[in-house]
Design an enzyme around this catalytic site. Structure first.
Site, PDB file in Angstrom:
ATOM      1  N   SER A   1      44.633  43.382  30.761  1.00  0.00           N
ATOM      2  CA  SER A   1      44.151  43.951  31.901  1.00  0.00           C
ATOM      3  C   SER A   1      43.455  43.142  32.639  1.00  0.00           C
ATOM      4  O   SER A   1      43.058  42.163  32.297  1.00  0.00           O
ATOM      5  CB  SER A   1      43.107  45.262  31.216  1.00  0.00           C
ATOM      6  OG  SER A   1      41.898  44.582  30.678  1.00  0.00           O
ATOM      7  N   LYS A   2      42.937  43.770  33.806  1.00  0.00           N
ATOM      8  CA  LYS A   2      42.261  42.868  34.777  1.00  0.00           C
ATOM      9  C   LYS A   2      40.812  42.566  34.107  1.00  0.00           C
ATOM     10  O   LYS A   2      40.240  41.498  34.327  1.00  0.00           O
ATOM     11  CB  LYS A   2      42.402  43.451  35.947  1.00  0.00           C
ATOM     12  CG  LYS A   2      40.968  43.962  36.792  1.00  0.00           C
ATOM     13  CD  LYS A   2      41.339  44.564  37.945  1.00  0.00           C
ATOM     14  CE  LYS A   2      40.296  45.725  38.232  1.00  0.00           C
ATOM     15  NZ  LYS A   2      40.271  46.484  39.297  1.00  0.00           N
ATOM     16  N   ARG A   3      40.458  43.579  33.252  1.00  0.00           N
ATOM     17  CA  ARG A   3      39.071  43.262  32.525  1.00  0.00           C
ATOM     18  C   ARG A   3      39.089  41.933  31.498  1.00  0.00           C
ATOM     19  O   ARG A   3      38.383  41.067  31.726  1.00  0.00           O
ATOM     20  CB  ARG A   3      38.484  44.630  31.933  1.00  0.00           C
ATOM     21  CG  ARG A   3      37.704  45.178  32.663  1.00  0.00           C
ATOM     22  CD  ARG A   3      37.556  46.773  32.008  1.00  0.00           C
ATOM     23  NE  ARG A   3      38.784  47.523  31.994  1.00  0.00           N
ATOM     24  CZ  ARG A   3      39.629  48.050  33.173  1.00  0.00           C
ATOM     25  NH1 ARG A   3      38.696  48.319  34.477  1.00  0.00           N
ATOM     26  NH2 ARG A   3      40.643  48.510  33.236  1.00  0.00           N
TER      27      ARG A   3
ATOM     28  N   ALA B   1      38.596  39.035  33.647  1.00  0.00           N
ATOM     29  CA  ALA B   1      37.164  38.660  33.940  1.00  0.00           C
ATOM     30  C   ALA B   1      36.476  38.325  32.945  1.00  0.00           C
ATOM     31  O   ALA B   1      35.757  37.260  32.973  1.00  0.00           O
ATOM     32  CB  ALA B   1      36.692  40.074  34.493  1.00  0.00           C
TER      33      ALA B   1
END
Ligand code: GLU
Length: 509
Positions: free
Chosen positions: A264-266, A269
Protein backbone atom coordinates in the site's frame (compact mmCIF):
# COMPACT_ATOMS: atom_id res chain seq x y z
CA UNK A 1 -12.21 -16.18 -31.19
CA UNK A 2 -9.11 -17.61 -32.85
CA UNK A 3 -9.30 -15.46 -35.95
CA UNK A 4 -9.93 -12.26 -34.00
CA UNK A 5 -7.21 -9.69 -33.95
CA UNK A 6 -5.71 -9.51 -30.46
CA UNK A 7 -7.01 -6.48 -28.56
CA UNK A 8 -6.12 -5.85 -24.93
CA UNK A 9 -6.92 -3.00 -22.62
CA UNK A 10 -5.75 -1.28 -19.48
CA UNK A 11 -8.75 0.25 -17.80
CA UNK A 12 -7.71 2.56 -14.97
CA UNK A 13 -10.05 4.62 -12.86
CA UNK A 14 -8.62 8.12 -12.57
CA UNK A 15 -8.75 8.26 -8.79
CA UNK A 16 -5.16 8.97 -7.76
CA UNK A 17 -1.57 7.84 -8.10
CA UNK A 18 -0.62 4.99 -10.42
CA UNK A 19 0.43 2.09 -8.20
CA UNK A 20 3.26 -0.13 -9.38
CA UNK A 21 0.74 -3.00 -9.59
CA UNK A 22 -1.18 -0.90 -12.10
CA UNK A 23 1.94 -0.32 -14.18
CA UNK A 24 2.66 -4.03 -14.11
CA UNK A 25 -0.85 -4.64 -15.50
CA UNK A 26 -0.12 -2.13 -18.26
CA UNK A 27 3.18 -3.83 -18.95
CA UNK A 28 1.73 -7.33 -19.27
CA UNK A 29 -0.97 -5.94 -21.58
CA UNK A 30 1.65 -4.16 -23.63
CA UNK A 31 4.02 -7.13 -23.89
CA UNK A 32 1.22 -9.44 -24.90
CA UNK A 33 -0.10 -7.00 -27.52
CA UNK A 34 3.34 -6.42 -29.02
CA UNK A 35 4.17 -10.11 -29.04
CA UNK A 36 0.91 -11.02 -30.75
CA UNK A 37 0.87 -8.06 -33.15
CA UNK A 38 -2.22 -6.90 -31.34
CA UNK A 39 -3.64 -3.57 -30.26
CA UNK A 40 -3.15 -2.09 -26.81
CA UNK A 41 -5.97 0.14 -25.63
CA UNK A 42 -6.32 2.46 -22.65
CA UNK A 43 -9.90 3.00 -21.56
CA UNK A 44 -10.60 5.46 -18.77
CA UNK A 45 -13.13 4.05 -16.30
CA UNK A 46 -14.44 7.27 -14.83
CA UNK A 47 -18.07 6.40 -14.11
CA UNK A 48 -17.77 6.75 -10.36
CA UNK A 49 -18.24 10.50 -10.08
CA UNK A 50 -17.67 10.43 -6.32
CA UNK A 51 -14.17 9.01 -6.76
CA UNK A 52 -13.17 11.15 -9.74
CA UNK A 53 -10.01 13.16 -9.13
CA UNK A 54 -9.09 16.02 -11.46
CA UNK A 55 -5.67 15.67 -13.00
CA UNK A 56 -5.50 11.92 -12.44
CA UNK A 57 -6.11 11.04 -16.10
CA UNK A 58 -3.36 13.34 -17.42
CA UNK A 59 -1.08 11.95 -14.76
CA UNK A 60 -1.74 8.36 -15.90
CA UNK A 61 -0.72 9.22 -19.46
CA UNK A 62 2.36 11.03 -18.20
CA UNK A 63 3.37 7.90 -16.30
CA UNK A 64 2.80 5.67 -19.34
CA UNK A 65 4.90 7.99 -21.48
CA UNK A 66 7.74 7.87 -18.97
CA UNK A 67 7.59 4.06 -18.95
CA UNK A 68 7.49 3.90 -22.75
CA UNK A 69 4.17 2.01 -22.66
CA UNK A 70 2.13 4.04 -25.07
CA UNK A 71 -1.27 2.71 -26.11
CA UNK A 72 -2.38 2.34 -29.73
CA UNK A 73 -5.89 3.56 -28.90
CA UNK A 74 -6.87 5.84 -26.02
CA UNK A 75 -8.76 9.09 -25.37
CA UNK A 76 -5.62 10.86 -26.62
CA UNK A 77 -5.32 8.67 -29.73
CA UNK A 78 -8.83 7.50 -30.54
CA UNK A 79 -9.23 4.52 -32.83
CA UNK A 80 -12.48 3.14 -34.24
CA UNK A 81 -13.98 2.07 -30.92
CA UNK A 82 -14.39 5.37 -29.06
CA UNK A 83 -15.17 7.18 -26.99
CA UNK A 84 -12.44 5.82 -24.74
CA UNK A 85 -13.74 7.50 -21.58
CA UNK A 86 -16.69 5.71 -20.02
CA UNK A 87 -18.28 8.96 -18.85
CA UNK A 88 -18.63 9.86 -22.54
CA UNK A 89 -20.38 6.57 -23.25
CA UNK A 90 -23.10 7.08 -20.63
CA UNK A 91 -26.25 6.78 -22.85
CA UNK A 92 -25.06 3.46 -24.17
CA UNK A 93 -25.16 1.62 -20.87
CA UNK A 94 -28.81 2.38 -20.14
CA UNK A 95 -29.84 0.50 -23.28
CA UNK A 96 -28.01 -2.60 -22.09
CA UNK A 97 -29.37 -2.27 -18.55
CA UNK A 98 -32.90 -2.06 -19.97
CA UNK A 99 -32.21 -5.08 -22.13
CA UNK A 100 -31.37 -7.00 -18.95
CA UNK A 101 -34.59 -5.84 -17.35
CA UNK A 102 -36.56 -6.99 -20.39
CA UNK A 103 -34.95 -10.43 -20.22
CA UNK A 104 -35.71 -10.50 -16.45
CA UNK A 105 -32.07 -10.80 -15.51
CA UNK A 106 -32.12 -7.44 -13.81
CA UNK A 107 -34.63 -5.32 -11.92
CA UNK A 108 -35.30 -1.78 -10.74
CA UNK A 109 -34.63 -1.14 -7.05
CA UNK A 110 -36.02 1.97 -5.35
CA UNK A 111 -34.64 1.45 -1.85
CA UNK A 112 -33.32 4.53 -0.12
CA UNK A 113 -30.04 4.58 1.76
CA UNK A 114 -32.02 4.35 5.04
CA UNK A 115 -33.97 1.35 3.81
CA UNK A 116 -30.76 -0.43 2.83
CA UNK A 117 -29.31 0.33 6.24
CA UNK A 118 -32.45 -1.02 7.86
CA UNK A 119 -32.20 -4.21 5.84
CA UNK A 120 -28.63 -4.70 6.98
CA UNK A 121 -29.72 -4.27 10.60
CA UNK A 122 -32.86 -6.38 10.37
CA UNK A 123 -31.26 -9.39 8.72
CA UNK A 124 -28.07 -9.40 10.69
CA UNK A 125 -27.49 -12.73 12.40
CA UNK A 126 -24.51 -14.37 13.99
CA UNK A 127 -23.80 -16.48 10.89
CA UNK A 128 -24.47 -13.57 8.60
CA UNK A 129 -23.14 -10.38 10.18
CA UNK A 130 -23.32 -8.31 6.98
CA UNK A 131 -26.41 -9.29 5.01
CA UNK A 132 -26.44 -8.36 1.35
CA UNK A 133 -29.01 -7.53 -1.26
CA UNK A 134 -29.44 -11.06 -2.59
CA UNK A 135 -31.80 -14.03 -2.90
CA UNK A 136 -32.41 -13.97 0.88
CA UNK A 137 -33.40 -10.34 1.09
CA UNK A 138 -34.44 -9.13 -2.35
CA UNK A 139 -38.11 -10.13 -2.00
CA UNK A 140 -38.40 -8.05 1.18
CA UNK A 141 -37.18 -4.86 -0.47
CA UNK A 142 -38.67 -2.12 -2.63
CA UNK A 143 -37.97 -3.31 -6.17
CA UNK A 144 -39.71 -4.28 -9.38
CA UNK A 145 -39.65 -7.98 -8.42
CA UNK A 146 -41.94 -7.18 -5.53
CA UNK A 147 -43.93 -4.18 -6.79
CA UNK A 148 -46.52 -4.47 -9.51
CA UNK A 149 -45.60 -3.38 -13.02
CA UNK A 150 -47.95 -0.40 -12.68
CA UNK A 151 -46.41 0.70 -9.38
CA UNK A 152 -42.92 0.34 -10.80
CA UNK A 153 -43.84 2.51 -13.80
CA UNK A 154 -45.51 5.06 -11.53
CA UNK A 155 -42.38 5.41 -9.39
CA UNK A 156 -40.20 5.81 -12.47
CA UNK A 157 -42.62 8.42 -13.85
CA UNK A 158 -42.41 10.31 -10.56
CA UNK A 159 -38.63 10.45 -10.94
CA UNK A 160 -38.10 8.31 -7.87
CA UNK A 161 -34.38 7.57 -7.74
CA UNK A 162 -33.64 3.96 -8.66
CA UNK A 163 -30.77 1.66 -9.41
CA UNK A 164 -30.78 -1.39 -11.66
CA UNK A 165 -29.52 -4.60 -10.07
CA UNK A 166 -28.57 -7.93 -11.57
CA UNK A 167 -30.78 -10.80 -10.42
CA UNK A 168 -28.29 -13.48 -9.51
CA UNK A 169 -29.67 -16.93 -10.33
CA UNK A 170 -29.89 -19.56 -7.65
CA UNK A 171 -27.40 -22.35 -7.40
CA UNK A 172 -25.83 -22.01 -10.79
CA UNK A 173 -22.26 -23.15 -11.23
CA UNK A 174 -20.21 -20.58 -13.09
CA UNK A 175 -16.82 -21.65 -14.36
CA UNK A 176 -14.16 -20.22 -16.57
CA UNK A 177 -10.53 -20.85 -17.38
CA UNK A 178 -8.31 -18.09 -16.17
CA UNK A 179 -5.04 -17.76 -18.08
CA UNK A 180 -3.13 -17.55 -14.80
CA UNK A 181 -5.21 -19.51 -12.29
CA UNK A 182 -6.64 -22.19 -14.58
CA UNK A 183 -10.18 -23.44 -13.96
CA UNK A 184 -12.09 -21.25 -11.48
CA UNK A 185 -15.59 -22.10 -10.27
CA UNK A 186 -18.19 -20.06 -8.39
CA UNK A 187 -21.66 -20.74 -7.04
CA UNK A 188 -24.04 -17.99 -8.08
CA UNK A 189 -25.98 -18.27 -4.82
CA UNK A 190 -23.06 -16.81 -2.94
CA UNK A 191 -22.93 -13.61 -4.99
CA UNK A 192 -25.12 -10.59 -4.23
CA UNK A 193 -27.33 -8.68 -6.67
CA UNK A 194 -24.76 -6.09 -7.70
CA UNK A 195 -25.89 -2.65 -8.81
CA UNK A 196 -25.39 -2.28 -12.56
CA UNK A 197 -26.74 1.20 -13.16
CA UNK A 198 -26.65 3.86 -10.47
CA UNK A 199 -29.24 6.49 -9.60
CA UNK A 200 -27.25 9.11 -11.53
CA UNK A 201 -27.65 7.04 -14.71
CA UNK A 202 -24.00 6.03 -14.71
CA UNK A 203 -23.15 2.35 -14.95
CA UNK A 204 -21.13 0.66 -12.25
CA UNK A 205 -17.87 -0.98 -13.15
CA UNK A 206 -19.60 -4.36 -13.55
CA UNK A 207 -21.91 -3.31 -16.37
CA UNK A 208 -19.49 -0.91 -18.03
CA UNK A 209 -16.59 -3.35 -18.18
CA UNK A 210 -18.69 -6.04 -19.85
CA UNK A 211 -20.34 -3.70 -22.36
CA UNK A 212 -17.09 -1.98 -23.26
CA UNK A 213 -15.00 -5.12 -23.51
CA UNK A 214 -17.65 -6.38 -25.93
CA UNK A 215 -17.98 -3.21 -27.99
CA UNK A 216 -14.24 -2.63 -28.10
CA UNK A 217 -13.73 -6.24 -29.20
CA UNK A 218 -11.33 -7.01 -26.36
CA UNK A 219 -9.90 -10.50 -26.73
CA UNK A 220 -7.80 -10.74 -23.55
CA UNK A 221 -8.32 -8.91 -20.28
CA UNK A 222 -5.53 -8.65 -17.73
CA UNK A 223 -6.53 -7.24 -14.40
CA UNK A 224 -5.62 -7.43 -10.73
CA UNK A 225 -6.57 -10.47 -8.70
CA UNK A 226 -8.90 -8.33 -6.57
CA UNK A 227 -11.36 -8.57 -9.47
CA UNK A 228 -11.50 -12.35 -9.53
CA UNK A 229 -14.52 -12.43 -7.19
CA UNK A 230 -16.46 -10.23 -9.64
CA UNK A 231 -15.90 -12.66 -12.51
CA UNK A 232 -19.18 -14.59 -11.99
CA UNK A 233 -21.18 -11.37 -12.33
CA UNK A 234 -19.29 -10.44 -15.49
CA UNK A 235 -19.72 -13.88 -17.01
CA UNK A 236 -23.47 -13.83 -16.39
CA UNK A 237 -23.82 -10.33 -17.80
CA UNK A 238 -21.89 -11.38 -20.85
CA UNK A 239 -24.08 -14.46 -21.27
CA UNK A 240 -27.33 -12.48 -20.86
CA UNK A 241 -26.31 -9.65 -23.17
CA UNK A 242 -24.12 -11.19 -25.83
CA UNK A 243 -24.33 -14.96 -25.53
CA UNK A 244 -21.27 -17.04 -24.77
CA UNK A 245 -20.03 -17.57 -28.30
CA UNK A 246 -16.92 -15.65 -27.39
CA UNK A 247 -15.69 -13.77 -24.36
CA UNK A 248 -12.38 -12.16 -23.59
CA UNK A 249 -9.97 -14.53 -21.95
CA UNK A 250 -9.11 -13.27 -18.50
CA UNK A 251 -5.85 -13.26 -16.65
CA UNK A 252 -6.09 -12.21 -13.01
CA UNK A 253 -2.64 -11.04 -12.03
CA UNK A 254 -1.18 -11.79 -8.60
CA UNK A 255 -1.15 -9.08 -5.95
CA UNK A 256 2.04 -7.21 -5.22
CA UNK A 257 2.85 -7.68 -1.56
CA UNK A 258 4.53 -5.28 0.82
CA UNK A 259 6.03 -6.09 4.20
CA UNK A 260 2.51 -6.81 5.56
CA UNK A 261 0.09 -8.01 2.93
CA UNK A 262 -0.94 -6.05 -0.14
CA UNK A 263 1.58 -3.31 -0.90
CA UNK A 264 0.00 0.00 0.00
CA UNK A 265 0.98 3.61 -0.31
CA UNK A 266 1.22 3.67 3.49
CA UNK A 267 3.95 0.99 3.29
CA UNK A 268 5.86 3.29 0.97
CA UNK A 269 5.61 6.22 3.37
CA UNK A 270 6.50 4.05 6.33
CA UNK A 271 9.54 2.32 4.84
CA UNK A 272 10.67 5.17 2.61
CA UNK A 273 10.22 3.66 -0.83
CA UNK A 274 8.07 4.74 -3.79
CA UNK A 275 4.85 2.91 -4.59
CA UNK A 276 3.61 5.06 -7.49
CA UNK A 277 5.20 5.37 -10.93
CA UNK A 278 5.60 9.13 -10.57
CA UNK A 279 5.03 11.64 -7.76
CA UNK A 280 1.38 12.11 -7.00
CA UNK A 281 -0.03 14.96 -4.94
CA UNK A 282 -3.57 14.45 -3.74
CA UNK A 283 -5.37 17.64 -4.83
CA UNK A 284 -7.58 17.59 -1.72
CA UNK A 285 -5.18 16.73 1.08
CA UNK A 286 -2.01 17.95 -0.73
CA UNK A 287 -0.37 14.78 0.49
CA UNK A 288 2.57 13.84 -1.74
CA UNK A 289 3.38 10.22 -2.50
CA UNK A 290 6.77 9.64 -4.03
CA UNK A 291 7.23 8.08 -7.45
CA UNK A 292 9.90 5.81 -8.91
CA UNK A 293 10.69 8.46 -11.49
CA UNK A 294 11.48 11.14 -8.93
CA UNK A 295 13.33 8.67 -6.72
CA UNK A 296 15.79 8.29 -9.58
CA UNK A 297 14.80 5.10 -11.38
CA UNK A 298 15.42 4.58 -15.06
CA UNK A 299 12.33 3.51 -16.99
CA UNK A 300 14.28 0.50 -18.30
CA UNK A 301 14.92 -0.65 -14.73
CA UNK A 302 11.37 0.06 -13.57
CA UNK A 303 9.95 -1.99 -16.43
CA UNK A 304 12.42 -4.79 -15.83
CA UNK A 305 11.71 -5.06 -12.12
CA UNK A 306 7.96 -5.01 -12.70
CA UNK A 307 8.17 -7.66 -15.40
CA UNK A 308 9.82 -10.11 -13.04
CA UNK A 309 7.51 -9.25 -10.15
CA UNK A 310 5.15 -12.11 -10.83
CA UNK A 311 6.73 -13.63 -13.93
CA UNK A 312 9.97 -15.36 -14.93
CA UNK A 313 11.21 -16.91 -18.13
CA UNK A 314 12.10 -20.21 -16.49
CA UNK A 315 15.83 -19.49 -16.36
CA UNK A 316 18.04 -17.60 -13.93
CA UNK A 317 18.03 -14.52 -16.14
CA UNK A 318 16.90 -11.38 -14.31
CA UNK A 319 17.84 -8.53 -16.62
CA UNK A 320 15.61 -8.08 -19.63
CA UNK A 321 15.17 -5.23 -22.04
CA UNK A 322 11.81 -4.46 -23.60
CA UNK A 323 12.46 -6.44 -26.78
CA UNK A 324 13.51 -9.51 -24.83
CA UNK A 325 10.42 -9.18 -22.66
CA UNK A 326 8.20 -8.93 -25.72
CA UNK A 327 9.80 -12.05 -27.15
CA UNK A 328 9.79 -14.08 -23.93
CA UNK A 329 6.69 -13.03 -22.02
CA UNK A 330 4.20 -15.82 -21.53
CA UNK A 331 1.10 -15.99 -19.38
CA UNK A 332 1.72 -19.54 -18.32
CA UNK A 333 4.80 -18.34 -16.46
CA UNK A 334 2.89 -15.69 -14.50
CA UNK A 335 2.81 -16.77 -10.86
CA UNK A 336 -0.43 -17.52 -9.10
CA UNK A 337 0.65 -16.35 -5.67
CA UNK A 338 1.41 -12.79 -4.58
CA UNK A 339 4.76 -11.30 -5.52
CA UNK A 340 6.75 -9.66 -2.76
CA UNK A 341 8.15 -6.23 -3.55
CA UNK A 342 11.68 -5.74 -2.23
CA UNK A 343 13.02 -2.20 -2.51
CA UNK A 344 16.65 -3.29 -2.14
CA UNK A 345 16.19 -5.59 -5.11
CA UNK A 346 14.46 -2.79 -7.03
CA UNK A 347 17.55 -0.62 -6.47
CA UNK A 348 19.75 -3.45 -7.67
CA UNK A 349 17.86 -3.46 -10.97
CA UNK A 350 18.43 0.27 -11.34
CA UNK A 351 22.12 -0.09 -10.58
CA UNK A 352 22.45 -2.84 -13.16
CA UNK A 353 20.68 -0.74 -15.77
CA UNK A 354 22.88 2.24 -15.03
CA UNK A 355 25.89 -0.01 -15.65
CA UNK A 356 24.32 -1.47 -18.76
CA UNK A 357 23.32 1.70 -20.58
CA UNK A 358 25.91 3.74 -22.46
CA UNK A 359 26.49 7.29 -21.21
CA UNK A 360 24.76 8.70 -24.28
CA UNK A 361 21.52 7.05 -23.10
CA UNK A 362 21.97 8.11 -19.50
CA UNK A 363 22.77 11.67 -20.49
CA UNK A 364 19.24 13.09 -20.60
CA UNK A 365 18.00 11.86 -17.20
CA UNK A 366 21.33 12.61 -15.50
CA UNK A 367 21.48 16.08 -17.03
CA UNK A 368 18.07 16.74 -15.54
CA UNK A 369 19.38 15.91 -12.08
CA UNK A 370 22.21 18.41 -12.54
CA UNK A 371 19.90 21.09 -13.97
CA UNK A 372 17.66 20.74 -10.92
CA UNK A 373 20.69 21.51 -8.79
CA UNK A 374 21.44 24.59 -10.88
CA UNK A 375 24.28 23.12 -12.96
CA UNK A 376 23.74 23.63 -16.66
CA UNK A 377 25.62 21.18 -18.87
CA UNK A 378 26.82 22.59 -22.17
CA UNK A 379 29.36 20.09 -23.44
CA UNK A 380 27.65 16.73 -24.00
CA UNK A 381 30.71 14.63 -24.98
CA UNK A 382 32.63 15.87 -21.92
CA UNK A 383 29.61 15.18 -19.75
CA UNK A 384 29.26 11.68 -21.21
CA UNK A 385 32.84 10.87 -20.30
CA UNK A 386 32.17 11.92 -16.70
CA UNK A 387 28.95 9.89 -16.60
CA UNK A 388 30.92 6.90 -17.87
CA UNK A 389 33.56 7.46 -15.20
CA UNK A 390 31.20 7.42 -12.22
CA UNK A 391 28.27 5.29 -13.34
CA UNK A 392 29.51 2.11 -11.65
CA UNK A 393 29.21 3.93 -8.33
CA UNK A 394 25.60 5.00 -8.81
CA UNK A 395 22.44 3.18 -7.75
CA UNK A 396 19.81 5.88 -8.18
CA UNK A 397 20.08 8.79 -10.62
CA UNK A 398 20.64 11.47 -7.93
CA UNK A 399 23.82 9.54 -7.00
CA UNK A 400 25.33 10.97 -10.19
CA UNK A 401 25.17 14.38 -8.60
CA UNK A 402 26.81 13.19 -5.38
CA UNK A 403 29.40 11.24 -7.34
CA UNK A 404 30.20 13.85 -9.96
CA UNK A 405 29.17 17.34 -8.84
CA UNK A 406 32.80 18.15 -7.97
CA UNK A 407 33.63 18.02 -11.68
CA UNK A 408 31.48 21.11 -12.11
CA UNK A 409 31.87 23.06 -8.89
CA UNK A 410 34.29 23.48 -6.04
CA UNK A 411 33.30 21.32 -3.06
CA UNK A 412 31.55 23.18 -0.30
CA UNK A 413 32.88 20.94 2.48
CA UNK A 414 36.05 18.98 2.91
CA UNK A 415 36.21 15.81 4.96
CA UNK A 416 38.83 17.15 7.37
CA UNK A 417 38.41 14.19 9.68
CA UNK A 418 39.73 11.92 6.94
CA UNK A 419 42.92 13.96 6.58
CA UNK A 420 43.78 15.76 9.79
CA UNK A 421 44.80 12.84 12.04
CA UNK A 422 47.65 11.98 9.65
CA UNK A 423 48.47 15.52 8.53
CA UNK A 424 52.14 16.47 8.95
CA UNK A 425 54.34 19.47 8.28
CA UNK A 426 56.04 17.45 5.55
CA UNK A 427 52.81 16.73 3.78
CA UNK A 428 51.84 20.34 4.06
CA UNK A 429 55.11 21.37 2.44
CA UNK A 430 54.67 18.75 -0.27
CA UNK A 431 51.36 20.23 -1.37
CA UNK A 432 52.67 23.80 -1.41
CA UNK A 433 55.49 22.67 -3.67
CA UNK A 434 53.09 20.60 -5.72
CA UNK A 435 51.14 23.79 -6.45
CA UNK A 436 54.31 25.34 -7.87
CA UNK A 437 55.12 22.26 -9.95
CA UNK A 438 51.62 22.07 -11.30
CA UNK A 439 51.76 25.73 -12.20
CA UNK A 440 54.85 25.12 -14.28
CA UNK A 441 53.46 22.06 -16.04
CA UNK A 442 53.23 22.80 -19.78
CA UNK A 443 50.72 20.02 -20.65
CA UNK A 444 47.86 19.46 -18.27
CA UNK A 445 47.55 15.75 -18.85
CA UNK A 446 46.87 12.95 -16.43
CA UNK A 447 50.22 11.09 -16.78
CA UNK A 448 52.21 14.27 -16.47
CA UNK A 449 50.34 15.29 -13.34
CA UNK A 450 50.88 11.83 -11.91
CA UNK A 451 54.54 12.03 -12.83
CA UNK A 452 55.32 15.28 -11.06
CA UNK A 453 53.28 14.14 -8.07
CA UNK A 454 55.26 10.92 -7.73
CA UNK A 455 58.65 12.51 -8.41
CA UNK A 456 58.02 15.13 -5.77
CA UNK A 457 56.85 12.49 -3.29
CA UNK A 458 60.05 10.49 -3.91
CA UNK A 459 62.16 13.60 -3.54
CA UNK A 460 60.50 14.33 -0.20
CA UNK A 461 60.71 10.74 0.82
CA UNK A 462 56.99 10.42 1.50
CA UNK A 463 55.06 7.41 0.29
CA UNK A 464 52.86 8.52 -2.62
CA UNK A 465 50.10 6.34 -1.15
CA UNK A 466 49.94 8.60 1.91
CA UNK A 467 49.51 11.68 -0.22
CA UNK A 468 46.84 10.39 -2.53
CA UNK A 469 44.06 10.45 0.04
CA UNK A 470 44.60 14.10 1.05
CA UNK A 471 44.91 15.01 -2.65
CA UNK A 472 41.59 13.29 -3.34
CA UNK A 473 39.85 15.00 -0.43
CA UNK A 474 41.20 18.35 -1.68
CA UNK A 475 39.76 17.86 -5.15
CA UNK A 476 36.56 16.01 -4.35
CA UNK A 477 35.68 17.00 -0.79
CA UNK A 478 35.52 13.38 0.39
CA UNK A 479 37.09 9.94 0.13
CA UNK A 480 35.35 8.89 -3.06
CA UNK A 481 35.48 9.15 -6.83
CA UNK A 482 37.49 7.63 -9.66
CA UNK A 483 41.28 7.89 -10.17
CA UNK A 484 42.42 11.15 -8.63
CA UNK A 485 44.80 12.23 -11.44
CA UNK A 486 41.97 11.79 -13.87
CA UNK A 487 39.83 14.08 -11.73
CA UNK A 488 42.63 16.67 -11.72
CA UNK A 489 42.94 16.43 -15.49
CA UNK A 490 39.21 16.87 -15.97
CA UNK A 491 38.70 19.81 -13.66
CA UNK A 492 41.70 21.60 -15.18
CA UNK A 493 44.83 23.29 -13.91
CA UNK A 494 43.46 26.51 -12.35
CA UNK A 495 40.66 24.67 -10.54
CA UNK A 496 43.01 21.93 -9.24
CA UNK A 497 45.40 24.53 -7.89
CA UNK A 498 42.55 26.54 -6.44
CA UNK A 499 41.11 23.51 -4.62
CA UNK A 500 44.48 22.40 -3.25
CA UNK A 501 45.21 25.84 -1.83
CA UNK A 502 41.72 26.32 -0.40
CA UNK A 503 41.85 22.92 1.26
CA UNK A 504 45.36 23.60 2.62
CA UNK A 505 44.04 26.69 4.37
CA UNK A 506 41.32 24.60 5.94
CA UNK A 507 43.59 21.72 6.97
CA UNK A 508 46.07 24.15 8.47
CA UNK A 509 43.52 26.28 10.29
N1 GLU B 1 -11.31 0.15 -13.49
C1 GLU B 1 -10.79 -1.08 -12.95
C2 GLU B 1 -9.60 -0.73 -12.06
O1 GLU B 1 -9.28 0.42 -11.91
C3 GLU B 1 -10.36 -1.95 -14.07
C4 GLU B 1 -10.42 -3.39 -13.82
C5 GLU B 1 -10.34 -4.14 -15.17
O2 GLU B 1 -9.30 -4.07 -15.80
O3 GLU B 1 -11.32 -4.78 -15.55
O4 GLU B 1 -9.01 -1.59 -11.46
Amino acid sequence: MKDRKIRVRFAPSPTGGLHLGGVRTVLYNYLFARQQQGTFIVRIEDTDQSRYVPGAEDYIFKCLAWCGLLPDESPLHPGDYGPYRQSERKPLYLTYAEQLIASKNAYYAFDTAEELEQMRNNFKTEENPSPQYDRHTRMKMKNSLVLSEAETQRLIQLNTPYVIRIKMPENETISFTDMVHGEVTFNSSLVDDKVLLKADGMPTYHLAVVVDDFLMKITHAFRGEEWLSSAPVHILLWKYLFGLEWMPQWAHLPLILGPHGKLSKRDGAKYGFPVFAMNWTDPKTHELTEGFYEKGFLPEAFINLLAVLGWNDGTEQELFNMNELIAKFSLDRVHTSGAKFDFEKAKWFNQEWIKKLPASQLRAPVKQIFEKKGIHIKDDPAFDSIVELVKDRCTLLPDFYTQASYFFKTPEHWDEAAVKPKWTVEKNRFFYELIEKMNELPHWELHEIENIFKLLAAEKNIKAGELLLPFRVMLVGGKFGPAVFLIAEKIGKPETINRVSTALNIFNA
